[in-house]
Scaffold this motif. Structure first.
Motif, PDB file in Angstrom:
ATOM      1  N   GLY A  28       0.809  -1.213   0.000  1.00  0.00           N
ATOM      2  CA  GLY A  28       0.000   0.000   0.000  1.00  0.00           C
ATOM      3  C   GLY A  28       0.842   1.263   0.000  1.00  0.00           C
ATOM      4  N   LEU A  29       1.884   1.295   0.819  1.00  0.00           N
ATOM      5  CA  LEU A  29       2.764   2.462   0.865  1.00  0.00           C
ATOM      6  C   LEU A  29       3.541   2.632  -0.430  1.00  0.00           C
ATOM      7  N   PRO A  58      15.457   6.826  -0.480  1.00  0.00           N
ATOM      8  CA  PRO A  58      15.018   5.739   0.406  1.00  0.00           C
ATOM      9  C   PRO A  58      15.858   4.477   0.269  1.00  0.00           C
ATOM     10  N   ALA A  59      16.322   4.174  -0.952  1.00  0.00           N
ATOM     11  CA  ALA A  59      17.181   3.001  -1.134  1.00  0.00           C
ATOM     12  C   ALA A  59      18.484   3.166  -0.350  1.00  0.00           C
ATOM     13  N   GLY A 205      10.043   6.433   1.772  1.00  0.00           N
ATOM     14  CA  GLY A 205      10.939   5.949   2.816  1.00  0.00           C
ATOM     15  C   GLY A 205      10.238   4.949   3.734  1.00  0.00           C
ATOM     16  N   LEU A 206       9.002   5.259   4.130  1.00  0.00           N
ATOM     17  CA  LEU A 206       8.220   4.337   4.951  1.00  0.00           C
ATOM     18  C   LEU A 206       7.914   3.055   4.189  1.00  0.00           C
ATOM     19  N   PHE A 212      11.424  -3.762   3.578  1.00  0.00           N
ATOM     20  CA  PHE A 212      12.575  -4.444   4.180  1.00  0.00           C
ATOM     21  C   PHE A 212      12.141  -5.282   5.372  1.00  0.00           C
ATOM     22  N   THR A 213      11.282  -4.722   6.220  1.00  0.00           N
ATOM     23  CA  THR A 213      10.810  -5.465   7.394  1.00  0.00           C
ATOM     24  C   THR A 213      10.107  -6.745   6.978  1.00  0.00           C
ATOM     25  N   ALA A 214       9.257  -6.650   5.943  1.00  0.00           N
ATOM     26  CA  ALA A 214       8.541  -7.832   5.460  1.00  0.00           C
ATOM     27  C   ALA A 214       9.515  -8.876   4.918  1.00  0.00           C
ATOM     28  N   LEU A 215      10.482  -8.438   4.107  1.00  0.00           N
ATOM     29  CA  LEU A 215      11.468  -9.365   3.545  1.00  0.00           C
ATOM     30  C   LEU A 215      12.331  -9.978   4.635  1.00  0.00           C
ATOM     31  N   TRP A 216      12.740  -9.140   5.572  1.00  0.00           N
ATOM     32  CA  TRP A 216      13.628  -9.589   6.654  1.00  0.00           C
ATOM     33  C   TRP A 216      12.954 -10.636   7.519  1.00  0.00           C
TER      34      TRP A 216
END
Length: 240
Positions: A28-29, A58-59, A205-206, A212-216
């Motif tokens: 969504g973001l 952001p990257a 950025g969010l 990243f959080t989801a992948l991590w």
């Protein structure tokens, strides 16, 4: 609470219902940030090339943040020898390398119209290349050693050494005379960009952070399952 999640079983139970929420938030973001990036006005100096900023910056943020996750996890894995910390460090490496590579590629695209060159070996760019090489070296070291425990310890040491490069990346534009522009957000006098450009940048950025959080977390969960399977196979082999 945080240290309680160091238990693999508790971590798996806690993160299971969160995964679809985090993935949905990331998608969504990303959609919202992409739309805001396209409708943002041209910059009076950079014109349409300013839109590269919404991918590049952001990257770069996440390239650094992912290495912080890798380095901190490596510390806990090396000092406390906790398998979940090692799984977290391992899971942060590939996404971090991809974000860093994306920052380098988009930076090159942005640099050509701004500086007249695809690449310059200034302090910021060089230190980001070093960051990318630390990611690659970390993954290569783990793959090169067959013994997983030895690979984990060696990679953890390398991960900790790489933390030294992070302040160099962050403050390189302040410590040396570089072509790369200084910070535009974290300044004593406030952000130097207008809301029309700041809003999509922050949303992206969010989005990258959620991605990243989801992948991590997904990679950590996969790694926990993989180690459980290996443990069961080893137990079955001993019984046989």
């Amino acid at each position: 609470m945080v240290f309680g999640l160091a238990n693999p079983d508790r971590f798996m139970r806690f993160t299971r219902p969160l995964m679809p929420v985090i993935w949905a938030l990331a998608v969504g973001l990303l959609l919202a940030g992409t739309w805001l990036s396209f409708i943002a006005p041209e910059d009076y100096q950079q014109l349409d090339t300013v839109r590269i900023m919404f991918v590049h910056v952001p990257a770069a943020w996440l390239g650094l943040a992912a290495y912080v996750a890798l380095g901190v996890s490596s510390f806990f894995a090396l000092v406390f020898r906790h398998p979940l910390a090692d799984a977290a460090a391992r899971a942060a490496a590939l996404p971090g390398a991809v974000f860093t590579a994306l920052a380098l590629a988009t930076g090159s695209l942005w640099g050509k119209p701004m500086w007249g060159a695809w690449w310059v070996w200034d302090a910021r760019l060089t230190s980001v290349v070093v960051l990318f090489l630390f990611y690659v070296a970390y993954m290569a070291l783990r793959a090169a050693i067959d013994d997983e425990q030895k690979a984990a310890r060696a990679a953890a040491v390398l991960g900790l050494v790489g933390l030294v490069n992070l302040p160099i990346v962050k403050f390189s534009v302040d410590w040396w005379n570089t072509l790369h522009q200084p910070a535009s957000l974290l300044r004593a006098e406030g952000p130097s960009m207008t809301a029309a450009h700041l809003t999509p940048l922050l949303v992206m950025g969010l989005a990258y952070m959620a991605l990243f959080t989801a992948l991590w977390l997904t990679d950590i969960r996969i790694e926990v399952r993989r180690r459980r399977v290996l443990s069961l196979r080893a137990g079955a082999a001993q019984e046989a």
